[in-house]
Scaffold this motif. Structure first.
Motif, PDB file in Angstrom:
ATOM      1  N   ASP A 237      -8.401   5.565  -3.842  1.00  0.00           N
ATOM      2  CA  ASP A 237      -7.906   6.572  -2.964  1.00  0.00           C
ATOM      3  C   ASP A 237      -6.972   7.184  -2.228  1.00  0.00           C
ATOM      4  OD1 ASP A 237      -7.927   3.000  -2.347  1.00  0.00           O
ATOM      5  OD2 ASP A 237      -7.812   4.076  -0.402  1.00  0.00           O
TER       6      ASP A 237
ATOM      7  N   ASP B 176     -11.796   5.961  -3.002  1.00  0.00           N
ATOM      8  CA  ASP B 176     -11.455   4.752  -4.020  1.00  0.00           C
ATOM      9  C   ASP B 176     -11.841   4.687  -5.453  1.00  0.00           C
ATOM     10  OD1 ASP B 176     -11.115   3.927  -1.778  1.00  0.00           O
ATOM     11  OD2 ASP B 176     -12.050   2.027  -1.484  1.00  0.00           O
TER      12      ASP B 176
ATOM     13  N   PHE C 246       0.495  -0.766  -0.177  1.00  0.00           N
ATOM     14  CA  PHE C 246       0.241   0.162  -0.095  1.00  0.00           C
ATOM     15  C   PHE C 246       0.996   0.771   0.365  1.00  0.00           C
ATOM     16  CE2 PHE C 246      -2.783  -3.247   2.159  1.00  0.00           C
ATOM     17  CZ  PHE C 246      -3.949  -3.155   1.201  1.00  0.00           C
TER      18      PHE C 246
ATOM     19  N   LYS D  72     -16.830  -6.468   0.696  1.00  0.00           N
ATOM     20  CA  LYS D  72     -16.232  -5.229   1.640  1.00  0.00           C
ATOM     21  C   LYS D  72     -16.974  -4.024   1.902  1.00  0.00           C
ATOM     22  CE  LYS D  72     -12.394  -1.645   1.315  1.00  0.00           C
ATOM     23  NZ  LYS D  72     -11.296  -0.798   0.513  1.00  0.00           N
TER      24      LYS D  72
ATOM     25  N   LYS E 109     -17.713   5.978   2.643  1.00  0.00           N
ATOM     26  CA  LYS E 109     -17.628   5.193   1.136  1.00  0.00           C
ATOM     27  C   LYS E 109     -18.630   4.716   1.297  1.00  0.00           C
ATOM     28  CE  LYS E 109     -12.702   5.147   1.286  1.00  0.00           C
ATOM     29  NZ  LYS E 109     -11.631   4.747   0.829  1.00  0.00           N
TER      30      LYS E 109
HETATM   31  N1  LIG Z   1      -9.157   1.083  -0.757  1.00  0.00           N
HETATM   32  C1  LIG Z   1      -9.276   1.120  -0.141  1.00  0.00           C
HETATM   33  C2  LIG Z   1      -8.383  -0.065   1.187  1.00  0.00           C
HETATM   34  N2  LIG Z   1      -7.636  -0.563   0.796  1.00  0.00           N
HETATM   35  C3  LIG Z   1      -7.152  -1.453   2.125  1.00  0.00           C
HETATM   36  C4  LIG Z   1      -8.130  -0.695   2.897  1.00  0.00           C
HETATM   37  C5  LIG Z   1      -8.530  -1.025   4.725  1.00  0.00           C
HETATM   38  C6  LIG Z   1      -6.685  -1.722   4.907  1.00  0.00           C
HETATM   39  C7  LIG Z   1      -7.115  -1.285   7.170  1.00  0.00           C
HETATM   40  O1  LIG Z   1      -8.178  -1.006   7.473  1.00  0.00           O
HETATM   41  O2  LIG Z   1      -6.510  -2.370   7.504  1.00  0.00           O
HETATM   42  C8  LIG Z   1      -8.808   0.403   2.926  1.00  0.00           C
HETATM   43  C9  LIG Z   1      -9.423   1.687   3.138  1.00  0.00           C
HETATM   44  C10 LIG Z   1     -10.472   1.636   2.420  1.00  0.00           C
HETATM   45  O3  LIG Z   1     -11.352   1.266   2.098  1.00  0.00           O
HETATM   46  O4  LIG Z   1     -10.811   3.191   3.431  1.00  0.00           O
END
Ligand SMILES: NCc1[nH]cc(CCC(=O)O)c1CC(=O)O
Length: 348
Positions: free
Chosen positions: A145, A153, A100, A218, A241
């Motif tokens: 994002d 996103d 990430f 998710k 979101k």
């Molecule tokens: N594409 C965003 C993304 N990819 C992984 C996470 C969360 C991972 C975590 O909280 O450890 C998120 C956060 C979100 O959707 O805001």
């Protein structure tokens, strides 16, 4: 694929297990709990290092690490340090890491175009890791994002997260990640139709072996808070979101999403967050029998690490108990920030 069934319908169970117990004292279930060897023999599930995917945060710079305050024990790493982390993963037997990127505010734009740049931070990290440690599987995140000025996103037009235009951007992003050497694409964006669009583009461009681990179920979760700090998205995010991530009240919808993503060409599916959604993991595994993963997200990590740091719980024991819970719920693997610590314990 078994037909969708209501949760009270026994037909979705893989088998109906009717334990035949002789009456007490003939049956004493404590007999097999008497010592570690017997408990091991009777164990129904096992956690192994093969089950772990280690998420890491990368940033620009050289030989540097920035601790993330809301995730004690986790730091953002420069690419050279991320390569070291991948070597550590290899040495510990952890099969995969997940990248990430932390993107500075000045690089975030409304059109998110850095997301599909061949040499963005994530793609450079992927290439560096694949050249130094090719045996470690690299997974990358497909969502806009980190690159989006408003933290969403998807692409935002007049306050609306627009689906189809976002999917086009995600396809370009997926192809750039595949070209950089990513083994597993992890679309975490929750747009409709993105798995099919990516799969078609990957096939057309010669990336037929690139796997897709879809973030199928998710949820719109407050457990992502520390992650958004880690990737520098907290300040940027406008609103929430909830128009694309799932309502935590829903369960049948998760099965519809998984069914759809599999039909569009996903190789593996994910439930996220993890611990509050173990019921979803179990339903997905029972219903589809496909490689199923859970993401023990940043907020879950923060709760365990934070309580551990305060001496309120035994952190190591809670960590291992939380991880076997995912196996018991039917998961084939777990994305967890605890991966290296758990691996060290598992390796003895
Ligand atoms: N594409 C965003 C993304 N990819 C992984 C996470 C969360 C991972 C975590 O909280 O450890 C998120 C956060 C979100 O959707 O805001």
């Amino acid at each position: 694929m078994r037909p969708l069934a209501k949760s009270h319908d026994e037909s979705r169970q893989p088998m109906s297990l009717t334990p035949i117990n002789a009456p007490f004292p003939s049956t004493r279930l404590r007999r097999l709990r008497r010592n570690p060897a017997l408990r091991g023999l009777a164990a129904e599930n096992v956690l192994s290092v093969d089950d772990l995917i280690w998420p890491i945060f990368v940033m620009e710079g050289d030989n540097d690490a920035h601790p993330i305050p809301s995730m004690p024990g986790v730091s953002r790493l420069t690419i050279d340090r991320a390569v070291n982390a991948a070597k550590e993963a290899r040495d510990l037997g952890i099969p995969a890491i997940c990248i990430f990127p932390y993107v500075e505010g000045s690089f975030k734009t409304e059109d998110c175009k850095l997301a599909w740049s061949a040499d963005n931070l994530s793609n450079r990290a992927t290439a560096a890791i694949k050249s130094a440690v090719p045996e470690v599987v690299v997974m990358t995140d497909v969502a806009l994002d980190p690159y989006n000025a408003n933290g969403h996103d998807g692409i935002v037009r007049d306050g609306v997260i627009v689906n189809d235009e976002t999917v086009e951007a995600l396809v370009k992003m997926a192809l750039a990640q595949a070209a950089a050497g990513s083994d597993i694409l992890g679309p975490s964006d929750m747009m409709d139709g993105r798995i099919g669009a990516m799969r078609r583009a990957l096939e057309a461009d010669g990336f037929q072996d690139t796997a897709i681990l879809s973030y199928s179920a998710k949820y719109a979760s407050a457990f992502y808070g520390p992650f958004r700090d880690a990737v520098g998205a907290s300040g940027a995010l406008v609103g929430d979101k909830k128009t694309y991530q799932m309502n935590p009240a829903n369960s049948d919808e998760a099965l519809r999403l998984v069914a759809r993503d599999l039909a569009e060409g996903a190789d593996m599916v994910m439930v996220k967050p993890g611990m509050p959604y173990l019921d979803i993991c179990r339903r997905v595994k029972d219903q589809f029998g496909v490689p199923t993963y859970a993401y023990q997200v940043s907020g879950e990590y923060a709760m365990i690490a934070g309580a551990g740091a305060n001496g309120w719980i035994n952190e190591e024991q809670v960590m291992m108990e939380s991880l076997i819970g995912f196996k018991r719920a039917g998961c084939d693997g777990i994305l967890t920030y605890f991966a290296p610590r758990a691996a060290k314990l598992l390796n003895g």
